[in-house]
Design a protein around this motif. Structure first.
Motif, PDB file in Angstrom:
ATOM      1  N   ASP A  18      29.066  32.441  33.780  1.00  0.00           N
ATOM      2  CA  ASP A  18      28.150  33.125  32.871  1.00  0.00           C
ATOM      3  C   ASP A  18      28.288  32.643  31.424  1.00  0.00           C
ATOM      4  O   ASP A  18      28.330  33.451  30.500  1.00  0.00           O
ATOM      5  N   GLN A  19      28.403  31.327  31.239  1.00  0.00           N
ATOM      6  CA  GLN A  19      28.543  30.765  29.897  1.00  0.00           C
ATOM      7  C   GLN A  19      27.192  30.806  29.169  1.00  0.00           C
ATOM      8  O   GLN A  19      26.147  30.828  29.801  1.00  0.00           O
ATOM      9  N   GLY A  20      27.252  30.766  27.862  1.00  0.00           N
ATOM     10  CA  GLY A  20      26.034  30.837  27.053  1.00  0.00           C
ATOM     11  C   GLY A  20      25.342  29.491  26.935  1.00  0.00           C
ATOM     12  O   GLY A  20      25.795  28.480  27.475  1.00  0.00           O
ATOM     13  N   HIS A  21      24.212  29.509  26.205  1.00  0.00           N
ATOM     14  CA  HIS A  21      23.409  28.292  26.070  1.00  0.00           C
ATOM     15  C   HIS A  21      24.122  27.196  25.301  1.00  0.00           C
ATOM     16  O   HIS A  21      23.828  26.020  25.454  1.00  0.00           O
ATOM     17  N   THR A  22      25.079  27.609  24.449  1.00  0.00           N
ATOM     18  CA  THR A  22      25.793  26.590  23.669  1.00  0.00           C
ATOM     19  C   THR A  22      26.583  25.660  24.581  1.00  0.00           C
ATOM     20  O   THR A  22      26.863  24.524  24.230  1.00  0.00           O
ATOM     21  N   ILE A  23      26.957  26.149  25.762  1.00  0.00           N
ATOM     22  CA  ILE A  23      27.672  25.300  26.729  1.00  0.00           C
ATOM     23  C   ILE A  23      26.672  24.660  27.694  1.00  0.00           C
ATOM     24  O   ILE A  23      26.766  23.483  28.015  1.00  0.00           O
ATOM     25  N   LEU A  24      25.716  25.462  28.169  1.00  0.00           N
ATOM     26  CA  LEU A  24      24.814  25.002  29.233  1.00  0.00           C
ATOM     27  C   LEU A  24      23.840  23.929  28.743  1.00  0.00           C
ATOM     28  O   LEU A  24      23.621  22.930  29.428  1.00  0.00           O
ATOM     29  N   ASN A  25      23.256  24.141  27.572  1.00  0.00           N
ATOM     30  CA  ASN A  25      22.238  23.193  27.100  1.00  0.00           C
ATOM     31  C   ASN A  25      22.763  21.775  26.897  1.00  0.00           C
ATOM     32  O   ASN A  25      22.114  20.819  27.321  1.00  0.00           O
ATOM     33  N   PRO A  26      23.944  21.606  26.248  1.00  0.00           N
ATOM     34  CA  PRO A  26      24.437  20.223  26.075  1.00  0.00           C
ATOM     35  C   PRO A  26      24.688  19.523  27.417  1.00  0.00           C
ATOM     36  O   PRO A  26      24.425  18.324  27.528  1.00  0.00           O
ATOM     37  N   ILE A  27      25.165  20.252  28.436  1.00  0.00           N
ATOM     38  CA  ILE A  27      25.411  19.611  29.738  1.00  0.00           C
ATOM     39  C   ILE A  27      24.086  19.074  30.285  1.00  0.00           C
ATOM     40  O   ILE A  27      23.991  17.924  30.733  1.00  0.00           O
ATOM     41  N   GLN A  28      23.045  19.922  30.228  1.00  0.00           N
ATOM     42  CA  GLN A  28      21.743  19.489  30.755  1.00  0.00           C
ATOM     43  C   GLN A  28      21.194  18.309  29.959  1.00  0.00           C
ATOM     44  O   GLN A  28      20.647  17.365  30.539  1.00  0.00           O
ATOM     45  N   ALA A  29      21.359  18.380  28.645  1.00  0.00           N
ATOM     46  CA  ALA A  29      20.839  17.286  27.802  1.00  0.00           C
ATOM     47  C   ALA A  29      21.545  15.976  28.123  1.00  0.00           C
ATOM     48  O   ALA A  29      20.912  14.921  28.227  1.00  0.00           O
ATOM     49  N   ARG A  30      22.893  16.062  28.320  1.00  0.00           N
ATOM     50  CA  ARG A  30      23.661  14.845  28.639  1.00  0.00           C
ATOM     51  C   ARG A  30      23.208  14.261  29.978  1.00  0.00           C
ATOM     52  O   ARG A  30      23.028  13.053  30.113  1.00  0.00           O
ATOM     53  N   MET A  31      22.992  15.150  30.963  1.00  0.00           N
ATOM     54  CA  MET A  31      22.576  14.681  32.288  1.00  0.00           C
ATOM     55  C   MET A  31      21.238  13.970  32.212  1.00  0.00           C
ATOM     56  O   MET A  31      21.046  12.894  32.774  1.00  0.00           O
ATOM     57  N   LYS A  32      20.313  14.584  31.499  1.00  0.00           N
ATOM     58  CA  LYS A  32      18.970  14.024  31.423  1.00  0.00           C
ATOM     59  C   LYS A  32      18.993  12.666  30.722  1.00  0.00           C
ATOM     60  O   LYS A  32      18.346  11.713  31.160  1.00  0.00           O
ATOM     61  N   ARG A  33      19.805  12.592  29.660  1.00  0.00           N
ATOM     62  CA  ARG A  33      19.867  11.352  28.905  1.00  0.00           C
ATOM     63  C   ARG A  33      20.462  10.222  29.761  1.00  0.00           C
ATOM     64  O   ARG A  33      19.944   9.114  29.794  1.00  0.00           O
ATOM     65  N   ALA A  34      21.518  10.550  30.496  1.00  0.00           N
ATOM     66  CA  ALA A  34      22.162   9.527  31.341  1.00  0.00           C
ATOM     67  C   ALA A  34      21.199   9.039  32.416  1.00  0.00           C
ATOM     68  O   ALA A  34      21.144   7.849  32.726  1.00  0.00           O
ATOM     69  N   CYS A  35      20.425   9.964  32.997  1.00  0.00           N
ATOM     70  CA  CYS A  35      19.478   9.561  34.034  1.00  0.00           C
ATOM     71  C   CYS A  35      18.387   8.673  33.445  1.00  0.00           C
ATOM     72  O   CYS A  35      17.960   7.703  34.065  1.00  0.00           O
ATOM     73  N   LYS A  36      17.942   9.017  32.230  1.00  0.00           N
ATOM     74  CA  LYS A  36      16.906   8.194  31.596  1.00  0.00           C
ATOM     75  C   LYS A  36      17.433   6.793  31.320  1.00  0.00           C
ATOM     76  O   LYS A  36      16.720   5.798  31.457  1.00  0.00           O
ATOM     77  N   LEU A  37      18.724   6.709  30.938  1.00  0.00           N
ATOM     78  CA  LEU A  37      19.345   5.409  30.683  1.00  0.00           C
ATOM     79  C   LEU A  37      19.412   4.554  31.943  1.00  0.00           C
ATOM     80  O   LEU A  37      19.325   3.338  31.885  1.00  0.00           O
ATOM     81  N   HIS A  38      19.571   5.201  33.105  1.00  0.00           N
ATOM     82  CA  HIS A  38      19.783   4.463  34.347  1.00  0.00           C
ATOM     83  C   HIS A  38      18.533   4.321  35.201  1.00  0.00           C
ATOM     84  O   HIS A  38      18.594   3.766  36.279  1.00  0.00           O
ATOM     85  N   ARG A  39      17.389   4.835  34.722  1.00  0.00           N
ATOM     86  CA  ARG A  39      16.250   4.857  35.643  1.00  0.00           C
ATOM     87  C   ARG A  39      15.643   3.481  35.882  1.00  0.00           C
ATOM     88  O   ARG A  39      14.852   3.306  36.801  1.00  0.00           O
ATOM     89  N   ASP A  40      15.979   2.507  35.037  1.00  0.00           N
ATOM     90  CA  ASP A  40      15.498   1.144  35.285  1.00  0.00           C
ATOM     91  C   ASP A  40      16.651   0.201  35.556  1.00  0.00           C
ATOM     92  O   ASP A  40      16.555  -0.998  35.321  1.00  0.00           O
ATOM     93  N   HIS A  41      17.745   0.726  36.056  1.00  0.00           N
ATOM     94  CA  HIS A  41      18.922  -0.105  36.332  1.00  0.00           C
ATOM     95  C   HIS A  41      18.608  -1.111  37.429  1.00  0.00           C
ATOM     96  O   HIS A  41      17.810  -0.843  38.323  1.00  0.00           O
ATOM     97  N   GLU A  42      19.294  -2.298  37.381  1.00  0.00           N
ATOM     98  CA  GLU A  42      18.966  -3.356  38.345  1.00  0.00           C
ATOM     99  C   GLU A  42      19.417  -2.991  39.768  1.00  0.00           C
ATOM    100  O   GLU A  42      18.825  -3.444  40.738  1.00  0.00           O
ATOM    101  N   THR A  43      20.479  -2.166  39.906  1.00  0.00           N
ATOM    102  CA  THR A  43      20.941  -1.791  41.235  1.00  0.00           C
ATOM    103  C   THR A  43      20.073  -0.671  41.782  1.00  0.00           C
ATOM    104  O   THR A  43      19.888   0.354  41.120  1.00  0.00           O
TER     105      THR A  43
END
Ligand SMILES: [Zn+2]
Length: 508
Positions: free
Chosen positions: A383-408
């Protein structure tokens, strides 16, 4: 070079190959060829060419070609060796030619029958309720003229120490009404389950040697305890001293299924009205057809359904207007539903597969993704607040965007999958009562998966509908802490007499 040591694939990429000279390239190619040959041979292994058990073979499309639509159920045989391959092709089993004969006893074959009649240990008399002549109810004091039909019935009795099977003679009495008309009690008759091309149709009736209590016991041995009809026959003969044919046992299992079928519609209504619905599917074989076995379930109700692999099948099952949330895996059939939670355990497994792979980028991305997903699940659970939850989601989304055109391809595919299904992946963050995994549905499917591996599915539509209905009723009863077998015995008794079923009691 020692050819026994496998080449380190994780260190190889285009740049390394380009830096090698001709001789080195030839040497490397030979070693890679050896690895590829070894892997192809291992892939083509089956019970005919290795020590693998026959149960590990795919049930249909055996042999050379990849089984059509083996759809995730452990990919089928892959042929090794193409044109110009120096290694001998791995022998593959020829698909068995259909003999054209129907299963079971062949026409003209010697039949089997009971050598001596069953000996009844007691009798039970049954009387007509109303007079056929004047329509008045018959009374206790009306005169019994004689016995009409009489036949032995095997009943399962629960004793304080366990169970026993009793042979009871059912006697249908003829009663003389005060109006002078004689009325005979008759065994009840239920529905007829019709299957095209079958010599003897399945007709539910009380004129049956196996009582509902024993039929429910036989169904329990088959459905819940995975015993074949022949094993059940052996068990009943050895331990209970009751000789029943395989055909009689098969009939009981089918009768239970047919009796359970009308209940499924009620259960489906209850599932559709629930707040959280889990859904999952697994391959199923109906004769030579490749089907799916679908399950939709809530905390107190489960419905199994054997049907096609079309995406519309789930829509036909649940309807368009469900009000609750759907918890599913990543299968495309569920994507049309807006209120949906995606199973994170599936994504974690995909992440772990990448982390254990050979590509360094994949290892990094996989490990990182697994850590973030687990962190998100824990944060929501605590039951953590948005200060913990939002950064995790933002990091995940950013990493996926970085890898969406990966050669593998695998990295690219996973990153895109997460981005495409983003809303369903993080739905549980805003709605903490939603489960983050679909384990509930997967656990419910286990029994069917084991049955599929043992029996290779069902043979026809009647069998599929009956099996799915039986599973639905048993699983629903278990979820409601109701004894499924007493309920099924009661339901079968009513179905044989032509009465409507009673609903399954609500959770205690
Ligand atoms: Zn009368």
């Amino acid at each position: 070079m020692n050819s026994k040591v496998p080449p380190d694939l994780s260190r190889m990429n285009r740049a390394v190959f380009e830096a090698l000279d001709h001789d080195q390239l030839v040497e490397l190619t030979c070693r890679l060829h050896a690895v590829a040959t070894d892997l192809a041979e291992r892939l083509a292994m089956n019970s005919t060419n290795s020590s693998r058990p026959p149960s590990s073979d795919p049930p249909f499309g055996k042999g050379g070609a990849v089984a059509a639509g083996s759809g995730g159920a452990g990919g089928a045989g892959v042929t090794a060796g193409g044109a110009g391959n120096p290694t001998p092709p791995v022998p593959s089993r020829k698909p068995p030619q259909p003999s054209g004969r129907k299963p079971g006893k062949q026409p003209g074959a010697k039949g089997k029958w009971r050598d001596e009649p069953l000996k009844a240990e007691r009798t039970e008399r049954l009387w007509p309720c109303t007079c056929d002549g004047c329509g008045m109810p018959l009374e206790m004091w009306d005169k019994e003229v004689r016995t009409g039909a009489a036949f032995p019935v095997l009943e399962l009795e629960r004793t304080p120490g366990g169970i026993r099977i009793a042979c009871v003679e059912h006697r249908y009495q003829v009663v003389l009404c005060t109006c002078g008309h004689e009325t005979e009690a008759r065994p009840g008759v239920g529905v007829l389950s019709f299957l095209d091309g079958r010599k003897r149709q399945l007709h539910l009736t009380e004129r049956c040697m196996v009582a509902p209590s024993l039929a429910a016991f036989i169904a329990a041995l088959h459905i819940r305890h995975h015993q074949s009809r022949r094993k059940i026959r052996e068990f009943l003969l050895t331990w209970m001293g009751v000789p029943l044919s395989v055909g009689s046992i098969d009939r009981c299992i089918r009768e239970v299924g047919v009796a359970c079928e009308p209940i499924v519609q009620d259960l489906l209504e209850e599932v559709r009205a629930a707040g959280i619905i889990h859904a999952d599917e697994t391959p199923w074989y109906q004769g030579v057809l490749n089907c799916w076995l679908w399950v939709v379930l809530t905390a107190t109700t489960a419905v199994f359904h054997i049907g096609s692999r079309r995406h519309e099948e789930i829509r036909d099952l649940l309807g368009d207007a469900i009000i609750g949330w759907l918890v599913t895996d990543g299968y495309g059939a569920y994507r049309d539903y807006e209120r949906r939670q995606r199973c994170l355990a599936h994504l974690i497994r995909k992440g772990l597969a990448l982390a254990g792979g050979l590509s360094p980028d994949g290892v990094q991305f996989g490990e990182w993704l697994v850590r973030e997903l687990r962190g998100l699940i824990h944060a929501v659970a605590e039951d953590q607040g948005h200060t913990i939850l939002n950064p995790i989601q933002a990091r995940m989304k950013r990493a996926c965007k970085l890898h969406r055109d990966h050669e593998t391809e695998k990295i690219r595919a996973l990153a895109r999958e997460i981005l495409n299904d983003w809303a369903a992946i993080v739905a549980f963050v805003r709605n903490p009562y939603l489960p983050a995994t679909n384990n509930e549905a997967e656990r419910a499917l286990r029994i069917a998966v084991i049955a599929r591996r043992l029996s290779f599915g069902t043979r026809n539509e009647e069998g599929s509908a009956a099996y799915a209905a039986s599973l639905s009723v048993v699983e629903t009863c278990r979820r409601r802490h109701v004894d499924p077998w007493s309920y099924i015995a009661e339901t079968l008794g009513r179905a044989r007499a032509g009465f409507m079923h009673n609903p399954i009691p609500a959770a205690a």
